[in-house]
Design a protein around this motif. Structure first.
Motif, PDB file in Angstrom:
ATOM      1  N   GLY A 189      24.014  60.836  28.838  1.00  0.00           N
ATOM      2  CA  GLY A 189      23.780  60.130  27.523  1.00  0.00           C
ATOM      3  C   GLY A 189      23.056  61.107  26.447  1.00  0.00           C
ATOM      4  O   GLY A 189      22.951  62.129  26.490  1.00  0.00           O
ATOM      5  N   LEU A 190      22.364  60.288  25.539  1.00  0.00           N
ATOM      6  CA  LEU A 190      21.835  61.157  24.543  1.00  0.00           C
ATOM      7  C   LEU A 190      20.530  60.517  24.474  1.00  0.00           C
ATOM      8  O   LEU A 190      20.003  59.525  24.518  1.00  0.00           O
ATOM      9  N   VAL A 191      19.526  61.639  24.367  1.00  0.00           N
ATOM     10  CA  VAL A 191      17.854  61.534  24.109  1.00  0.00           C
ATOM     11  C   VAL A 191      17.553  61.806  22.772  1.00  0.00           C
ATOM     12  O   VAL A 191      18.012  62.899  22.241  1.00  0.00           O
ATOM     13  N   THR A 192      17.209  60.719  22.144  1.00  0.00           N
ATOM     14  CA  THR A 192      16.983  60.968  20.675  1.00  0.00           C
ATOM     15  C   THR A 192      15.347  60.986  20.288  1.00  0.00           C
ATOM     16  O   THR A 192      14.259  60.479  21.073  1.00  0.00           O
ATOM     17  N   THR A 193      15.002  61.294  19.208  1.00  0.00           N
ATOM     18  CA  THR A 193      13.715  61.384  18.457  1.00  0.00           C
ATOM     19  C   THR A 193      13.234  59.660  18.555  1.00  0.00           C
ATOM     20  O   THR A 193      14.152  58.898  18.411  1.00  0.00           O
ATOM     21  N   MET A 194      11.971  59.430  18.364  1.00  0.00           N
ATOM     22  CA  MET A 194      11.487  58.304  18.473  1.00  0.00           C
ATOM     23  C   MET A 194      11.320  57.404  17.577  1.00  0.00           C
ATOM     24  O   MET A 194      10.595  57.139  16.717  1.00  0.00           O
ATOM     25  N   ASP A 195      12.482  57.194  16.784  1.00  0.00           N
ATOM     26  CA  ASP A 195      12.642  56.726  15.156  1.00  0.00           C
ATOM     27  C   ASP A 195      14.011  56.048  15.080  1.00  0.00           C
ATOM     28  O   ASP A 195      15.044  56.317  15.857  1.00  0.00           O
ATOM     29  N   GLY A 196      14.093  55.012  14.242  1.00  0.00           N
ATOM     30  CA  GLY A 196      15.404  54.457  14.005  1.00  0.00           C
ATOM     31  C   GLY A 196      16.437  55.513  13.578  1.00  0.00           C
ATOM     32  O   GLY A 196      17.838  55.157  13.846  1.00  0.00           O
ATOM     33  N   VAL A 197      16.365  56.435  12.726  1.00  0.00           N
ATOM     34  CA  VAL A 197      17.423  57.340  12.421  1.00  0.00           C
ATOM     35  C   VAL A 197      17.774  57.897  13.491  1.00  0.00           C
ATOM     36  O   VAL A 197      18.998  58.284  13.777  1.00  0.00           O
ATOM     37  N   GLY A 198      16.884  58.511  14.631  1.00  0.00           N
ATOM     38  CA  GLY A 198      17.575  59.271  15.570  1.00  0.00           C
ATOM     39  C   GLY A 198      18.272  58.267  16.453  1.00  0.00           C
ATOM     40  O   GLY A 198      19.498  58.711  16.824  1.00  0.00           O
ATOM     41  N   VAL A 199      17.925  57.208  16.721  1.00  0.00           N
ATOM     42  CA  VAL A 199      18.404  56.088  17.489  1.00  0.00           C
ATOM     43  C   VAL A 199      20.012  55.820  16.707  1.00  0.00           C
ATOM     44  O   VAL A 199      21.226  55.777  17.527  1.00  0.00           O
ATOM     45  N   ALA A 200      20.001  55.422  15.517  1.00  0.00           N
ATOM     46  CA  ALA A 200      21.347  55.347  14.986  1.00  0.00           C
ATOM     47  C   ALA A 200      22.132  56.533  14.764  1.00  0.00           C
ATOM     48  O   ALA A 200      23.545  56.235  14.995  1.00  0.00           O
ATOM     49  N   ASP A 201      21.438  57.806  14.787  1.00  0.00           N
ATOM     50  CA  ASP A 201      22.601  58.721  14.784  1.00  0.00           C
ATOM     51  C   ASP A 201      23.224  58.992  16.137  1.00  0.00           C
ATOM     52  O   ASP A 201      24.197  59.342  16.085  1.00  0.00           O
ATOM     53  N   GLY A 202      22.431  58.848  17.211  1.00  0.00           N
ATOM     54  CA  GLY A 202      22.829  59.037  18.402  1.00  0.00           C
ATOM     55  C   GLY A 202      23.862  58.045  18.759  1.00  0.00           C
ATOM     56  O   GLY A 202      25.203  58.386  19.447  1.00  0.00           O
ATOM     57  N   ILE A 203      23.663  56.701  18.320  1.00  0.00           N
ATOM     58  CA  ILE A 203      24.769  55.507  18.684  1.00  0.00           C
ATOM     59  C   ILE A 203      26.020  56.086  17.786  1.00  0.00           C
ATOM     60  O   ILE A 203      27.258  56.039  18.260  1.00  0.00           O
ATOM     61  N   GLU A 204      25.896  56.607  16.435  1.00  0.00           N
ATOM     62  CA  GLU A 204      27.129  56.947  15.655  1.00  0.00           C
ATOM     63  C   GLU A 204      28.013  57.989  16.269  1.00  0.00           C
ATOM     64  O   GLU A 204      29.077  58.132  16.073  1.00  0.00           O
ATOM     65  N   ARG A 205      26.974  58.886  16.755  1.00  0.00           N
ATOM     66  CA  ARG A 205      27.512  60.091  17.246  1.00  0.00           C
ATOM     67  C   ARG A 205      28.555  59.785  18.389  1.00  0.00           C
ATOM     68  O   ARG A 205      29.975  60.180  18.509  1.00  0.00           O
ATOM     69  N   LEU A 206      27.892  58.992  19.667  1.00  0.00           N
ATOM     70  CA  LEU A 206      28.958  58.697  20.461  1.00  0.00           C
ATOM     71  C   LEU A 206      30.175  57.725  20.045  1.00  0.00           C
ATOM     72  O   LEU A 206      31.268  57.960  20.674  1.00  0.00           O
ATOM     73  N   LEU A 207      29.932  56.958  18.999  1.00  0.00           N
ATOM     74  CA  LEU A 207      31.159  56.249  18.418  1.00  0.00           C
ATOM     75  C   LEU A 207      32.292  57.158  17.812  1.00  0.00           C
ATOM     76  O   LEU A 207      33.489  57.057  17.915  1.00  0.00           O
ATOM     77  N   LYS A 208      31.669  58.291  16.958  1.00  0.00           N
ATOM     78  CA  LYS A 208      32.638  59.080  16.310  1.00  0.00           C
ATOM     79  C   LYS A 208      33.015  60.237  17.044  1.00  0.00           C
ATOM     80  O   LYS A 208      34.104  61.059  16.570  1.00  0.00           O
TER      81      LYS A 208
END
Length: 402
Positions: A346-365
């Protein structure tokens, strides 16, 4: 003769420590152990999954009496004990009106206000176990009789000085303190270095075969949208970082990504979360499902499991998602690398909305990355029921993991 064990936990909603306890109880050899279970609240989701061999102790007198409104308590007051309960409840109510309080502060104020009216358990046990920090820890230390007492630490959190000093005297009553991960132990010892020699680690037990069977049952909720399906499991409280999740959802919608983010959980932030959903216009995207005794069919249906926690002792829901081969996007809380391998499972992101959104978008794209993670998850070791051996070692020899 069977050894007498007592387990104490607040209640049994569908949450990490609670599911961990249910799994542990399901693994015990009841030819060797007689087990009592004390709760502070009954009728939650997982009560029905407690093995039939476990003896539910009756609700505490205060638990029963305080189910009434304060007005009813006063009208029905018949003796000095009930009068003391009313005073205790009033004192606690006044304390918690002071503003935002941490879980540790709430537990301390509860015990300072109400502990004196909680009756003792006069049965003598071989081992009494507090399976959660806070009120169960205070109760086992103060109100039970046992040859040995063990305290579980299944959340990583730091304490203010007042709470640290308050809790220290209760932990003095325990022969062993059990952390569910290395990081949970490390953070606990930052507050309580004097207990280093009493610490041991026993990981939350995950029974893969049970989870797999339950995932194949008819789901209580069907995640049947045609686009990206996200899932989060966790109490609706500060620890689980729903402010981060909502900010990530807002950003995903702004970026034009079609998704539905389902949440399994219940808690004190429900109204606040609903207000934020409306504020961000996420009524169709961020769905609060409530709770269910069997979350595994929902995990099986989702595309990505998302955890936005600010702190965890381990992160049991992540482990369950991994066992069902679901890629995880999670914030970088203290214990995260006890089980996460970034860009592998999986992906471990920074503890903020931008990091989580970027991680989700990355797995989608990046479908190649998504499928590589699924392949890795398929190869991971599933479950750890062998961990029960360390529990037996703790009960029989008092040593735990060496």
């Amino acid at each position: 003769m069977k050894k007498k064990l007592l387990f104490v936990i607040d209640s049994l909603p569908c949450a990490g420590a609670e599911k961990s306890l249910i799994t542990l109880l399901s693994q015990l050899d009841y030819e060797q152990y007689e087990v009592d279970l004390q709760l502070f609240a009954y009728g939650w989701t997982l009560d029905e999954l407690v093995p039939k061999e476990v003896n539910f102790l009756p609700p505490l007198s205060y638990t029963n009496y305080s189910k009434q409104s304060l007005k009813q308590m006063i009208l029905n007051c018949r003796n000095l004990t009930q009068f003391k309960m009313i005073v205790a409840r009033l004192r606690y109510s006044l304390f918690i009106r002071k503003g935002h309080l941490t879980n540790a502060q709430m537990a301390r104020l509860y015990w300072q206000s109400i502990g004196s009216v909680i009756e003792k358990n006069e049965k003598v046990y071989d081992v009494a176990i507090s399976y959660a920090q806070g009120i169960p820890t205070f109760y086992v230390a103060d109100k039970t009789r046992a040859a040995k007492k063990y305290a579980w630490v299944n959340v990583s959190y730091t304490l203010g000085e007042e709470d640290r000093l308050f809790q220290e005297k209760y932990y003095q009553a325990y022969e062993r303190i059990v952390a569910v991960s290395e990081s949970a132990e490390e953070i606990f010892l930052e507050s309580f270095p004097m207990f280093k020699d009493r610490m041991t680690i026993i990981y939350d037990i995950n029974d893969y075969q049970m989870i797999k069977r339950m995932s194949e049952l008819e789901p209580e909720f069907k995640l049947d949208v045609p686009h990206l399906k996200l899932l989060t499991i966790g109490r609706l409280d500060h620890q689980k970082g729903y402010d981060i999740a909502l900010e990530a959802a807002r950003l995903l919608k702004e970026r034009g990504i079609l998704f539905t983010w389902y949440v399994l959980g219940k808690g004190g932030l429900y109204d606040e979360i609903k207000q934020t959903i409306q504020k961000y216009g996420l009524e169709k995207e961020f769905i609060l499902l409530g709770i269910t005794a069997n979350p595994y069919p929902m995990i099986k249906q989702c595309d990505i499991y998302v955890q936005t926690s600010k702190f965890e002792g381990y992160g049991l829901a992540i482990a369950e998602a991994r066992m069902l081969n679901k890629p995880v996007v999670t914030t970088k809380f203290d214990a995260v690398f006890n089980q996460m391998v970034h860009e592998k499972n999986g992906l471990v992101t920074t503890m903020d909305g931008v990091g989580v959104a970027d991680g989700i978008e990355r797995l989608l794209k990046e479908p190649d990355l998504y499928h590589a993670i699924v392949d890795y998850l398929n190869q991971e070791k599933k479950g750890n029921v062998e961990e029960i051996a360390y529990f037996y070692q703790l009960i029989e020899k008092g040593t735990g993991r060496s």
